[in-house]
Write a protein that holds these residues in place. Structure first.
Motif, mmCIF file in Angstrom:
data_model
loop_
_atom_site.group_PDB
_atom_site.id
_atom_site.type_symbol
_atom_site.label_atom_id
_atom_site.label_comp_id
_atom_site.label_asym_id
_atom_site.label_seq_id
_atom_site.Cartn_x
_atom_site.Cartn_y
_atom_site.Cartn_z
ATOM 1 N N ALA A 227 79.059 94.665 87.220
ATOM 2 C CA ALA A 227 79.294 94.340 85.504
ATOM 3 C C ALA A 227 80.007 93.452 85.315
ATOM 4 O O ALA A 227 79.983 92.704 84.076
ATOM 5 N N ASP A 228 80.992 93.062 85.561
ATOM 6 C CA ASP A 228 81.920 91.907 85.051
ATOM 7 C C ASP A 228 81.211 90.767 85.453
ATOM 8 O O ASP A 228 81.555 89.678 85.343
ATOM 9 N N ALA A 229 80.567 90.420 86.194
ATOM 10 C CA ALA A 229 80.086 89.207 86.621
ATOM 11 C C ALA A 229 78.573 88.922 86.171
ATOM 12 O O ALA A 229 78.930 88.235 85.439
ATOM 13 N N GLN A 230 78.032 89.603 85.570
ATOM 14 C CA GLN A 230 77.027 89.585 84.246
ATOM 15 C C GLN A 230 77.626 89.121 83.202
ATOM 16 O O GLN A 230 77.389 88.280 82.554
ATOM 17 N N LYS A 231 78.698 90.035 82.840
ATOM 18 C CA LYS A 231 80.077 90.050 81.750
ATOM 19 C C LYS A 231 79.858 88.218 82.079
ATOM 20 O O LYS A 231 80.506 87.217 81.097
ATOM 21 N N ARG A 232 80.210 88.202 83.120
ATOM 22 C CA ARG A 232 81.013 86.789 82.750
ATOM 23 C C ARG A 232 79.706 85.432 82.926
ATOM 24 O O ARG A 232 80.059 84.437 82.625
ATOM 25 N N TYR A 233 78.381 85.330 83.488
ATOM 26 C CA TYR A 233 77.845 84.817 83.500
ATOM 27 C C TYR A 233 77.127 84.176 81.956
ATOM 28 O O TYR A 233 76.763 83.283 82.044
ATOM 29 N N SER A 234 77.174 85.901 81.411
ATOM 30 C CA SER A 234 76.722 86.153 80.144
ATOM 31 C C SER A 234 77.190 84.385 79.106
ATOM 32 O O SER A 234 76.573 83.763 77.951
ATOM 33 N N ALA A 235 78.823 85.257 79.208
ATOM 34 C CA ALA A 235 80.125 83.785 78.882
ATOM 35 C C ALA A 235 79.520 82.663 79.060
ATOM 36 O O ALA A 235 79.822 81.845 77.875
ATOM 37 N N GLY A 236 79.701 82.855 80.968
ATOM 38 C CA GLY A 236 79.611 81.279 80.727
ATOM 39 C C GLY A 236 78.048 80.345 79.687
ATOM 40 O O GLY A 236 77.854 79.244 80.170
ATOM 41 N N LEU A 237 76.404 81.203 79.417
ATOM 42 C CA LEU A 237 75.574 80.715 78.807
ATOM 43 C C LEU A 237 75.956 79.967 77.968
ATOM 44 O O LEU A 237 75.269 79.638 77.332
ATOM 45 N N THR A 238 77.232 81.428 77.103
ATOM 46 C CA THR A 238 76.851 80.913 75.822
ATOM 47 C C THR A 238 77.997 79.513 75.946
ATOM 48 O O THR A 238 77.722 78.540 74.556
ATOM 49 N N LEU A 239 79.076 79.682 76.585
ATOM 50 C CA LEU A 239 80.535 78.310 76.699
ATOM 51 C C LEU A 239 79.494 76.600 77.005
ATOM 52 O O LEU A 239 79.392 75.946 76.558
ATOM 53 N N ILE A 240 78.471 76.985 77.403
ATOM 54 C CA ILE A 240 77.725 75.464 78.067
ATOM 55 C C ILE A 240 76.275 75.079 77.183
ATOM 56 O O ILE A 240 77.129 73.729 77.132
ATOM 57 N N GLY A 241 75.663 75.898 76.550
ATOM 58 C CA GLY A 241 75.424 75.375 75.403
ATOM 59 C C GLY A 241 73.901 75.073 76.202
ATOM 60 O O GLY A 241 73.466 74.546 76.673
#
Length: 459
Positions: A227-241
Motif C-alpha cells: 500500500a505504501d509503495a503504491q501511495k509513494r508512486y502515485s505521489a511521485g507521478l504528481t510531483l513529476i508532472g
C-alpha cells in the motif's frame, strides 16, 4: 527470473548529469526541443534518458524543473540519436582533444547510451572521458560525481565510494545527486534503513521531492509494504508532472512491477501500457509488457513486442526470452540462432563487465543451460559484492539447482533473515524445505508466498 531481471536493471544505471558550474551539461542534442501533447502522443519523441533505479529517473537528478521532449520527424529511436550525438562529439574532440568540457560532455553521452540500451559497456569509456577531463582542468568534484555514477552502473562499488569521497558537498545539485547515489549503494549492500534515510533526505532536498518519493516507494515495495509503495508512486507521478514523459514512464514501470509480483496482471499490463504511451521506445516497458502478454496467453503479441525490444538492444537476456517464445511457436531454426547469439553475449558480458553481469549471466545459465556450477560461482561472487536479501535468495535457488541442499538451506535462511520480502523468496524457501524433509515448514512458506501473490505458481 522476472524479479531478478527487474532488480538488476533497476539498479544498473544512473541518470546523466550536468554543468561545469554544478554537474556536467547534457549535450545540446537533448535540449531545447518541441514539447507538445501531440508530439508526446505521436511516438516520435525522445527525452533525456531516465535511468533505472540507481538513480533513477533522469528527472530525479535532473537538469532543471522538467525535461524537454525531442520531436523526431522520422522514426529514429532514442538510441539512434544517442549514437549520432556520440559520433558528432568524437569528431569535435579530435580537433580539440584537451577540451575538458567536450570530454565531460562525451562522458555523459556515453552514459545516456548505456542507460537507453541497457548495456553497461559504454560506462567504461565514460569513466576514461571523465578522468581525461580532470587531467585537462575540469572541476574535479563534478567529474568525480559523474564517475561514481558510472562505477555504480558497473557495480564497482568500492570505486564508486572512492569517487564519492572526492565530491564536494558545497553545491546544492551535486548534494542531491550524491544522496541518490549513496542511497543506491546502501540498497545494493542490504542496508535498507540507511537507504531510507538517504531518500528521505533527498525528498526534502532542493528539487529532490519527486525522486525521494519514488525511491522511498521502491524501498517500501522491497520491504513488502504494498500500500505504501503504491501511495509513494502515485505521489511521485504528481510531483513529476505530465511534461516529464520519461519520469512518468519510469514510475509506471515500477508500479507495474509492484502489481506483477502480487499477481495483479491486468493492473501491471495497464501500467506498462501507460509507460509506453509516454515513451514508446522504453525497453523495460516493452519487455515487461511482453512478459505479461505471454502470461496472459497472447504469445503472438509477446513475440511482436520482444522483436521490438531486440531491434533496440541485443541484450542476451531479451534474445533468450524471444528464442523461448519462437521455439514454442515451432521455429527451431530462428530459436537456435537467437540462443547462440545470446550465449555469446553472456560470455562477452562476463568478460567485459563482470560485476554488472553476475545476476543476468547466472539467470541465463540456470534457465537455459546445464552450467549450474558456473552460475553458482557467479552468484557467490555476487553475494560477496552485494550482500542483500535478493542476492542470497538467488544463490539459494542456484544451490538448489546444483543439488547442494545444505548450502541452499544456509543461503535461504540468510535471505529470510533480511528485511526484504517477496513471494519468490517464500516460494524458493518452500522448495528447499520440501526437499530437506520438512513439509510443514514448506507448506507454511508456500502459504506466505500465495498471500503476497495468489498467482505465484504461474510465475
Amino acid at each position: 527470473m522476472i524479479r531478478r531481471l527487474a532488480t538488476t536493471f533497476l539498479t544498473s544505471l544512473l541518470p546523466t548529469s550536468m554543468t561545469s558550474a554544478g554537474l556536467l551539461q547534457l549535450s545540446p542534442l537533448y535540449r531545447n526541443r518541441v514539447n507538445t501533447p501531440a508530439n508526446r502522443s505521436s511516438g516520435f519523441f525522445f527525452t533525456s534518458p531516465l535511468t533505472p533505479i540507481i538513480c533513477a529517473l533522469l528527472f530525479m537528478m535532473g537538469c532543471g524543473d522538467s525535461f524537454e521532449q525531442d520531436y523526431i520527424a522520422s522514426r529514429v529511436t532514442p538510441i539512434d540519436i544517442a549514437r549520432q550525438d556520440i559520433d558528432a562529439q568524437r569528431a569535435r574532440l579530435e580537433k580539440t582533444p584537451t577540451d575538458y568540457l567536450l570530454l565531460n560532455r562525451l562522458g555523459t553521452s556515453l552514459q545516456e547510451l548505456a542507460d537507453l540500451s541497457h548495456d553497461s559497456a559504454p560506462h567504461i569509456e565514460a569513466i576514461d572521458m571523465f578522468d581525461r577531463a580532470i587531467t585537462h582542468g575540469a572541476p574535479s568534484s563534478d567529474s568525480q560525481l559523474a564517475k561514481a555514477r558510472s562505477y555504480l552502473a558497473l557495480h564497482k562499488l568500492d570505486e564508486a565510494r572512492s569517487s564519492l569521497a572526492l565530491v564536494s558537498e558545497s553545491n546544492v545539485t551535486p548534494k542531491r545527486v550524491r544522496l541518490a547515489v549513496e542511497g543506491q549503494l546502501n540498497l545494493l549492500t542490504g542496508d535498507y534503513e540507511l537507504a531510507k534515510q538517504n531518500y528521505e533526505s533527498l525528498r526534502l532536498a532542493y528539487k529532490g521531492a519527486a525522486q525521494g518519493e519514488v525511491m522511498l516507494g521502491y524501498i517500501f515495495d522491497l520491504l513488502g509494504d504494498d500500500a505504501d509503495a503504491q501511495k509513494r508512486y502515485s505521489a511521485g507521478l504528481t510531483l513529476i508532472g505530465e511534461e516529464n514523459a520519461r519520469g512518468q514512464s519510469w514510475v509506471h514501470v515500477l508500479s507495474g512491477l509492484n502489481h506483477f509480483h502480487r499477481g495483479r496482471f491486468q493492473k501491471a499490463k495497464a501500467s506498462y501500457e501507460l509507460a509506453l504511451e509516454a515513451t514508446p521506445d522504453d525497453i523495460l516497458a516493452l519487455e515487461h509488457l511482453a512478459e505479461i502478454e505471454e502470461k496472459l496467453g497472447n504469445r503472438a503479441y509477446a513475440i511482436q513486442l520482444y522483436r521490438r525490444v531486440v531491434s533496440l538492444t541485443r541484450h542476451p537476456i531479451f534474445l533468450a526470452a524471444l528464442a523461448d517464445l519462437v521455439r514454442q511457436n515451432g521455429d527451431e531454426s530462428e530459436a537456435n540462432e537467437l540462443f547462440a547469439e545470446a550465449r555469446l553475449g553472456i560470455d562477452d558480458m562476463i568478460a567485459l563487465t563482470p560485476e554488472a553481469a553476475y545476476e543476468h549471466a547466472a539467470d541465463f545459465l540456470l534457465e537455459h543451460t546445464d552450467e549450474t556450477d558456473l552460475a553458482v560461482s557467479l552468484l557467490e561472487k555476487n553475494v560477496a559484492l552485494r550482500p542483500n536479501g535478493n542476492s542470497y535468495q538467488q544463490l539459494a535457488a542456484a544451490y538448489l539447482a546444483a543439488g547442494r541442499q545444505k548450502d541452499a538451506e544456509v543461503a535461504i535462511e540468510t535471505a529470510l533473515s533480511q528485511p526484504a520480502i517477496n513471494a519468490d523468496l517464500y516460494w524458493i524457501a518452500a522448495e528447499i524445505f520440501q526437499k530437506s524433509g520438512s513439509p510443514s515448514t514448506a507448506d507454511a512458506y508456500r502459504l506466505k508466498a500465495l498471500e503476497i501473490n495468489p498467482r505465484q505458481a504461474e510465475m
